[in-house]
Write an enzyme that holds these catalytic residues in place. Sequence first.
Site, PDB file in Angstrom:
ATOM      1  N   ARG A  53       3.907  -3.893  41.746  1.00 27.59           N
ATOM      2  CA  ARG A  53       3.921  -4.458  43.094  1.00 27.59           C
ATOM      3  C   ARG A  53       4.564  -5.843  43.043  1.00 27.59           C
ATOM      4  NH1 ARG A  53       2.045  -8.540  41.682  1.00 27.59           N
ATOM      5  NH2 ARG A  53       1.746  -9.168  43.825  1.00 27.59           N
ATOM      6  N   GLY A  54       4.813  -6.362  44.230  1.00 28.94           N
ATOM      7  CA  GLY A  54       5.640  -7.546  44.365  1.00 28.94           C
ATOM      8  C   GLY A  54       7.027  -7.089  44.776  1.00 28.94           C
ATOM      9  N   ALA A  55       7.547  -7.649  45.872  1.00 30.25           N
ATOM     10  CA  ALA A  55       8.795  -7.135  46.441  1.00 30.25           C
ATOM     11  C   ALA A  55       9.943  -7.053  45.429  1.00 30.25           C
ATOM     12  CB  ALA A  55       9.197  -7.982  47.654  1.00 30.25           C
ATOM     13  N   ARG A  96       6.869   2.457  50.165  1.00 28.50           N
ATOM     14  CA  ARG A  96       6.393   1.178  50.681  1.00 28.50           C
ATOM     15  C   ARG A  96       7.366   0.692  51.745  1.00 28.50           C
ATOM     16  NH1 ARG A  96       3.073  -2.047  47.643  1.00 28.50           N
ATOM     17  NH2 ARG A  96       2.697  -3.068  49.636  1.00 28.50           N
ATOM     18  N   GLN A 203      -5.386  -9.216  44.579  1.00 24.82           N
ATOM     19  CA  GLN A 203      -4.245  -9.577  43.745  1.00 24.82           C
ATOM     20  C   GLN A 203      -4.345 -11.017  43.242  1.00 24.82           C
ATOM     21  OE1 GLN A 203      -3.987  -8.140  46.801  1.00 24.82           O
ATOM     22  NE2 GLN A 203      -2.244  -6.752  46.922  1.00 24.82           N
ATOM     23  N   ASP A 244       7.383 -10.505  51.712  1.00 24.13           N
ATOM     24  CA  ASP A 244       7.868  -9.138  51.571  1.00 24.13           C
ATOM     25  C   ASP A 244       9.022  -8.838  52.508  1.00 24.13           C
ATOM     26  OD1 ASP A 244       5.916  -7.221  49.803  1.00 24.13           O
ATOM     27  OD2 ASP A 244       4.866  -8.971  50.571  1.00 24.13           O
ATOM     28  N   ASN A 254       3.998 -11.124  54.917  1.00 23.96           N
ATOM     29  CA  ASN A 254       3.454 -11.282  53.569  1.00 23.96           C
ATOM     30  C   ASN A 254       2.054 -10.674  53.563  1.00 23.96           C
ATOM     31  OD1 ASN A 254       3.815 -12.339  50.844  1.00 23.96           O
ATOM     32  ND2 ASN A 254       2.221 -13.823  51.346  1.00 23.96           N
ATOM     33  N   LYS A 255       1.432 -10.671  52.419  1.00 27.09           N
ATOM     34  CA  LYS A 255       0.100 -10.073  52.279  1.00 27.09           C
ATOM     35  C   LYS A 255      -0.830 -10.561  53.380  1.00 27.09           C
ATOM     36  CE  LYS A 255      -0.716  -7.628  49.832  1.00 27.09           C
ATOM     37  NZ  LYS A 255      -0.650  -6.140  49.988  1.00 27.09           N
TER      38      LYS A 255
END
Length: 368
Positions: A53-55, A96, A203, A244, A254-255
């Site tokens: 994960r992580g763009a 995603r 996270q 993201d 973003n998250k």
Amino acid sequence: MGQLFTDLQAVRLDVEANAVIILEQTSLPGEKVYLSLSTKEAVWDAIHRLKVRGAPAIGITAAYGIYVCCKSLRARKFDDFYKGFVEIRDYFESSRPTAVNLSAALERMERCVLRNRELPVSRIKRQMLREALAIRDEDAASCHRIGVYALSLLRPGMGILTHCNAGHLAVSEYGTALAPVYLGQQQGYNFKVYADETRPLLQGARLTAYELRYAGVDITLICDNMASVVMRKGWVQAVIVGCDRIAMNGDTANKVGTSGLAIMARHYGIPFYVLGPTSTIDRRCPDGNAIVIEERGSEEVTDMWYARRMAPDDVKVYNPAFDVTPANLITAIVTERGIARAPYNETFERWFGEEEKDSAETGSKTEE
């Protein structure tokens, strides 16, 4: 001093085994497990279930993954090969939908395939390998530049609040939001970092706290709802987050929980910085209303991380993976191209123009 953060590799390519190797992030911090992905289903599952994960890391995984899967295609004619490529591309894109780096990497791999369509399929595959490796190397260089630009906004000894994980584990090297922290660590800035745990997938607690502690950074973990307390106490001088997707007006996905931090930062007069590569800026997205927000399963809120379910069986759950922070709450957006401030669309258009010029010049030199 901690260990070298580069000892942790979120994603790499094993060319000999024809597999994508990822650090399985849902097992952290308890176990450091590497997975080998050699099928399209395995790659899709790893991205969708946040094993990677992580763009930027998602984009790299997609590029590596489509190369690995296409290398296994037995098609000899271009049309047959391209048909197989498109099927894999569409499948990966469904994993995603919010992370623009995923589609950007796949689009770049597709351009590579179409650019070389006159070559034998075997050579097209070799060109895909070069393109996938270039995506990774460019991300590493990009993250370092993001860190350099962002560090110019910070002072030694600052308290920094961050959310989710936009560090080394989310990219190729350094991270986006954590890149200036690592560079500052190397230069003796002695930052004090406060990491939100980042519900519901934790996270911040599992990944940011893990990698920063691993590297010897002064890290304090807090619950998401404690952010206002540490701001009010004067322990935080900057909020730094990743992203993201960035709309052309500067609205940023973003998250989930990021927009709340921006509101609190504005209240307490604390600068709020968004860090990410220009590949995260979506030229087709005019503002935050056009950003598709992924909704995830209710079990992430009610069951995950608990020995037994911690909510009534019949309770309704709303679980958006991201939220959108309005551009007017963002002090600056930092990319590998530099530091952008409002009005963001003017700077973004200039950056894209420079990028297209650089790309044209590179292509011209290659032809020569």
